[in-house]
Design a protein around this motif. Structure first.
Motif, short mmCIF file in Angstrom:
data_model
loop_
_atom_site.label_atom_id
_atom_site.label_comp_id
_atom_site.label_asym_id
_atom_site.label_seq_id
_atom_site.Cartn_x
_atom_site.Cartn_y
_atom_site.Cartn_z
N UNK A 87 1.04 -1.21 -0.11
CA UNK A 87 -0.02 -0.04 -0.06
C UNK A 87 0.85 1.26 -0.06
N UNK A 88 2.01 1.32 0.68
CA UNK A 88 2.88 2.29 0.50
C UNK A 88 3.70 2.51 -0.58
N UNK A 89 3.70 1.58 -1.37
CA UNK A 89 4.27 1.51 -2.48
C UNK A 89 3.34 2.15 -4.08
N UNK A 209 0.39 7.26 2.02
CA UNK A 209 1.30 7.11 2.88
C UNK A 209 2.30 8.05 3.08
N UNK A 210 2.42 8.98 4.17
CA UNK A 210 3.43 9.91 4.31
C UNK A 210 4.74 9.39 4.25
N UNK A 211 5.65 10.27 3.47
CA UNK A 211 6.88 9.68 3.33
C UNK A 211 7.66 9.24 4.48
N UNK A 212 7.48 9.92 5.54
CA UNK A 212 8.09 9.67 6.82
C UNK A 212 7.74 8.16 7.65
N UNK A 213 6.57 7.75 7.12
CA UNK A 213 6.34 6.48 7.43
C UNK A 213 6.63 5.51 6.96
N UNK A 214 7.18 5.51 5.26
CA UNK A 214 7.58 4.38 4.49
C UNK A 214 8.64 3.68 5.21
#
Length: 433
Positions: A87-89, A209-214
């Motif tokens: 999902x992040x991708x 998804x926020x970049x900082x969470x990836x």
């Protein structure tokens, strides 16, 4: 051929018993024993062929181990972490959840080796995620899940490829390598269909998804993502055989789920073992029946007779592969895939070898055909599984799955007519075919 001919009696017994509800493996054993009796041969040969085939094929141990590793993953949180990573991708794009469905199947393909395991495991999760809040039509979600599950047995590891290696004596390692590019090709084609459908039908866009969470999501999914590396790295480095690698994969999944993620309980482990044992017993009986029936086919000299018959038409390898594609696509609509691999493919192999068809390329063509049979109307097994999981009608499901089926038939054409595409990776690792 008369109705009292031993082989005719054998086929009639198998068909009749199957129609009466007896499992096909048991039916083949019973029909083969009837053949031995009618032909005046020693009926104990059936037990001899069964035991010799089951206990001398070390490669068969990989099947229950791949099944067990998939069951352990489904019982723990490994699958959920992989879904968050997918999902992040790709979740941020239009139709993002549908794209996640495709990507997770590509990643999960490196772990289960079974289309049924993919559909019944991550398929249930994806069906719920896609239909929550009526984001996607239930029939579209079910069709996509069925279509993406087909990728699993093409990208290694693969239970059908293990069974093909058993009947063809082709290298499992090279077959696994040969399945990678075709599997990725099918995944890319499905993602293209999803993107087209998303724009045409205005599917929703998920919150990015926020970049900082990836990095955190990736780190939590990393142990699960490393499982294919552990599995395939052991095979291609020469450290382990495919069977030993399957055992390591099952042990790795168990250790990650219990010690690192701490999501697998004793009761969950027991259920995983129980489910894996049931599936293995079902496949094992099918293989046992096929081993006995293959002896009957060999005694009747059918492979050699068919090879001589087909060669009389002076076929080119390409024409032969077209005929095989048509035959397997039709049979795939009617028969279970393992049955085709164990009964039909051994009959076709002598002709393929006589025409100079590469056995690794032929194996991938056969497996892709058989997997497409799982989603081909009207009797594709995955269609019935997803109508149950998705609670949709078969008619609606078939209507939604056809674009994906057409795309995969296009991929099959590329795989069939361009063997260099299939054999590119095996040749990089020293394959001489």
């Amino acid at each position: 051929m008369s109705f009292t001919d031993p082989f005719t009696l054998c086929i009639a017994a198998i068909v009749t018993l199957s129609l009466l509800g007896l499992p096909i493996g048991h039916s083949m054993i019973a029909g083969s024993i009837l053949y031995l009796y009618a032909a005046g041969l020693d009926m104990g040969t059936a037990a001899e062929q069964l035991l010799n085939g089951m206990y001398t094929s070390y490669i068969l141990l990989a099947v229950p181990l791949f099944i067990l590793s998939a069951e352990i993953m489904n019982s723990g949180s490994m699958t959920e972490r992989l879904l968050r990573f997918c999902n992040a991708l790709v979740g941020r794009f239009r139709g993002g959840l549908a794209q996640v469905n495709v990507v997770q199947s590509i990643i999960f393909a490196g772990m289960s080796g079974s289309a049924i395991a993919d559909a019944a495991g991550t398929g249930k999760m994806m069906q719920k995620m896609m239909t929550d809040g009526n984001k996607y039509p239930a029939s579209f979600a079910a069709a996509l899940t069925a279509a993406t599950a087909v990728i699993g047995p093409i990208i290694p590891p693969s239970i059908p490829i293990v069974i093909y290696a058993l009947v063809s004596d082709a290298s499992i390692g090279y077959l696994f390598l040969a399945g990678m590019l075709p599997g990725l090709l099918m995944g890319v084609m499905m993602m293209g269909i999803v993107a087209w459908s998303a724009r045409r039908r205005h599917f929703p866009v998920e919150p990015p998804v926020p970049a900082r969470e990836i990095p955190g999501i990736t780190l939590r999914a990393l142990p699960a993502l490393l499982m294919p590396v552990v599995l395939l790295g052991g095979i291609y480095s020469g450290v382990t055989t495919p069977t030993e690698a399957a055992a390591i994969a099952a042990a790795y999944a168990f250790l990650i789920s219990t010690l690192l993620y701490r999501t697998t309980t004793l009761a969950g482990s027991y259920q995983s073992l129980l489910s894996a044992a049931r599936t293995t017993a079902s496949i094992g009986m099918l293989i046992a029946g096929a081993l006995v029936f293959n002896y009957v086919v060999t005694v009747e000299n059918i492979p050699r007779a068919l090879s001589a018959y087909l060669q009389a038409f002076d076929m080119s390898p390409t024409t032969f592969l077209i005929v095989v594609n048509l035959l397997l696509l039709v049979l795939g609509c009617l028969l279970e895939g393992t049955t085709i691999l164990l009964i039909v493919i051994p009959v076709l192999i002598p002709t393929a070898q006589a025409l100079g068809v590469d056995m690794v390329h032929f194996g991938i063509v056969a497996v892709v055909n058989i997997m497409l049979g799982l989603i081909t109307p009207p009797y594709g097994l995955l269609l019935f599984i997803m109508t149950n999981i998705g609670q949709v009608s078969l008619r609606a499901l078939v209507g939604e799955i056809m674009p994906f089926l057409y795309a995969m038939l296009g991929a099959l054409a590329i795989i069939t007519f361009f063997p260099d595409f299939v054999l590119f990776l095996p040749r990089m690792f020293g394959y001489q075919g």
